[in-house]
Design an enzyme around this catalytic site. Structure first.
Site, PDB file in Angstrom:
ATOM      1  N   LYS A  70     -56.851  72.676 -79.412  1.00 29.13           N
ATOM      2  CA  LYS A  70     -57.340  73.612 -78.173  1.00 29.13           C
ATOM      3  C   LYS A  70     -57.249  74.920 -78.848  1.00 29.13           C
ATOM      4  CE  LYS A  70     -58.483  74.584 -73.874  1.00 29.13           C
ATOM      5  NZ  LYS A  70     -59.469  75.511 -74.439  1.00 29.13           N
ATOM      6  N   LYS A  94     -48.021  77.671 -78.763  1.00 30.99           N
ATOM      7  CA  LYS A  94     -48.213  78.260 -77.168  1.00 30.99           C
ATOM      8  C   LYS A  94     -48.343  77.045 -76.246  1.00 30.99           C
ATOM      9  CE  LYS A  94     -50.995  82.320 -77.898  1.00 30.99           C
ATOM     10  NZ  LYS A  94     -52.141  82.857 -77.641  1.00 30.99           N
ATOM     11  N   LYS A 106     -58.468  76.885 -83.483  1.00 35.38           N
ATOM     12  CA  LYS A 106     -59.156  78.344 -83.599  1.00 35.38           C
ATOM     13  C   LYS A 106     -60.434  78.138 -84.214  1.00 35.38           C
ATOM     14  CE  LYS A 106     -57.859  81.876 -81.380  1.00 35.38           C
ATOM     15  NZ  LYS A 106     -57.119  82.244 -80.038  1.00 35.38           N
ATOM     16  N   THR A 190     -54.168  85.277 -69.053  1.00 35.79           N
ATOM     17  CA  THR A 190     -53.440  85.750 -70.059  1.00 35.79           C
ATOM     18  C   THR A 190     -52.740  87.029 -69.667  1.00 35.79           C
ATOM     19  OG1 THR A 190     -55.351  85.014 -71.823  1.00 35.79           O
ATOM     20  CG2 THR A 190     -53.452  86.419 -72.415  1.00 35.79           C
ATOM     21  N   ASN A 221     -58.565  94.391 -72.856  1.00 33.40           N
ATOM     22  CA  ASN A 221     -58.896  93.463 -71.766  1.00 33.40           C
ATOM     23  C   ASN A 221     -57.588  92.928 -71.091  1.00 33.40           C
ATOM     24  OD1 ASN A 221     -60.334  91.676 -70.129  1.00 33.40           O
ATOM     25  ND2 ASN A 221     -59.782  89.873 -71.448  1.00 33.40           N
ATOM     26  N   SER A 348     -56.844  77.197 -69.010  1.00 29.75           N
ATOM     27  CA  SER A 348     -57.819  76.465 -69.874  1.00 29.75           C
ATOM     28  C   SER A 348     -57.423  74.968 -69.781  1.00 29.75           C
ATOM     29  CB  SER A 348     -57.712  76.790 -71.165  1.00 29.75           C
ATOM     30  OG  SER A 348     -58.885  78.133 -71.514  1.00 29.75           O
TER      31      SER A 348
END
Length: 414
Positions: A70, A94, A106, A190, A221, A348
């Site tokens: 993921k 994570k 990734k 996040t 962001n 997610s």
């Protein structure tokens, strides 16, 4: 490339130490130190001027021992193979820290979205999915948005995968628009995850959030969302920065005004703010420092001058290993990046679960689930830090790599 290679080697070093602490042998480290798979692809795109331009993309899958991989896909001119490798390893950590049934993945495409039309961007998005389609899927590898990709890009990618498989494969990808199976709370996940970690760290230090003086380096962001959430909770934001300038006021900054007028040249004068350098910003007097910009900002050279009692890493790799040792020695509490930024992959995961079951939670339910996950994860990392007398980064790596290593051991891969 040099900086990214350093991030890979420093990540490998801490993983090695964590595996040693957990009692795993060199064979385990030898398997985990690099991704299981790395795919390089070439993507032909019909440009608006009639020409065909070929773009290069990558997808790294670090480990699928504990579940499908993921991780996000970034569109950026500086994407490299080494960067994608490092980020895939961090995604494994994570997922392990927050207890998700995933390994790390990734992806990235070398391009500059600012120079592309929507049609060209769609061509890259769809072409990338076609190129990697054999190694991704809801039970193999589940992509998500990252730098310069968003819900629209995820929608194009989901549609391309669905067309290829003659199905509405909502569960193939996360970070989608709500009407295409996206989840409530994903856009701010996040930042919200980092804020929950900040709240737990402040509790450990006996500081009320309304008494906290905060400096945020980076106002993209993550940095802007974190600043806004903390400001609304009553914290005093005394310093913020963008790449071009940093602003400081010991009495606090009006974050709503900064967000509304962030590109306005006269903002410092209008609000009576002092302008400082990014280097000076990191060393300001405050309770909480949030590096939310780029890697290697706190180093052996400046770590001894950091005054903040808590450092919460909202950027990837903002603190070097040497700086981590100095900060820990000086009694600073570090919330490492692999913990602080795990809110995104957590929501997610919620989106993927909702897609698979066909039932969707509201914003309040998502928030409650995220708070529970992040608090439990922070407390577990802090417990390892406290009982084993190691820095918070090593503690996070111990918690994060354990799930994958145990899955590998039970499957008898190493």
């Amino acid at each position: 490339m040099g900086k990214t290679s350093n991030l890979i080697s420093s990540t490998q070093s801490v993983i090695h130490e964590a595996l040693d602490m957990l009692g795993f042998d060199e064979g385990m480290y030898d398997l985990i130190k690099e991704p299981e798979r790395l795919l390089k692809v070439r993507i032909p795109v019909h440009m608006d001027d009639g020409s065909v331009k070929v773009f290069t993309g990558f997808r790294a899958q670090h480990s699928d021992a504990a579940g499908p991989t993921k991780g996000g896909i970034r569109f950026h001119p500086d994407v490299t193979e080494e960067e994608v490798i490092a980020l895939s390893m961090w995604m494994t950590l994570k997922a392990g820290i927050v207890g998700l049934p995933y390994g790390g993945g990734k992806g990235g495409v070398i391009c500059n979205p600012k120079e592309l039309s929507d049609k060209e961007l769609e061509g890259i998005s769809r072409g990338y999915v076609r190129a990697i389609s054999q190694i991704v899927g809801p039970a193999k590898d589940i992509p998500a948005p990252d730098v310069y990709t968003n819900a629209q890009v995820m929608a194009w990618m989901m549609d391309e995968y669905s067309v290829k498989h003659s199905d509405n494969a909502f569960e193939f990808i996360t970070g989608k628009p709500i009407v295409l199976g996206g989840s409530q709370g994903r856009n701010t996940a996040t930042a919200m995850g980092a804020v929950i970690c900040v709240e737990q760290a402040l509790l450990k230090r006996g500081i009320k959030i309304e008494d906290a003086r905060v400096v945020v380096q980076g106002f993209g962001n993550a940095g802007s969302f974190i600043s806004k959430i903390l400001y609304d909770k009553g914290a005093k934001i005394v310093g913020v920065s963008r790449s071009t300038r940093a602003l400081y006021n010991p009495d606090g900054i009006d974050i709503d005004y900064i967000i509304e007028h962030k590109d306005k040249v006269d903002v410092p004068k209008e609000l009576g703010l002092a302008e400082v350098t990014n280097e000076e910003l990191l060393e300001l007097e405050c309770d909480l420092l949030i590096p939310a910009a780029i890697a290697n900002q706190i180093t052996e050279e400046n770590a001894g001058r950091i005054k903040a009692g808590i450092i919460c890493e909202a950027a990837n790799g903002p603190t070097t290993q040497e700086a981590t040792a100095i900060l820990t020695e000086n009694g600073k509490l570090i919330v490492p990046d692999v913990l602080a930024s795990a809110g995104g992959v957590t929501v997610s995961y919620f989106e993927w679960v909702q897609n698979k079951q066909g039932y969707y939670w509201n914003d309040e339910e998502i928030h409650e689930l995220l708070v529970r996950k992040m608090r439990e994860s922070f407390d577990e990392v802090y417990r390892v830090h406290d009982t084993r007398r190691v820095d918070m980064r090593l503690a996070a790596y111990v918690v994060g790599i354990k799930r994958t290593a145990e899955a590998i051991r039970y499957r008898h891969w190493a």
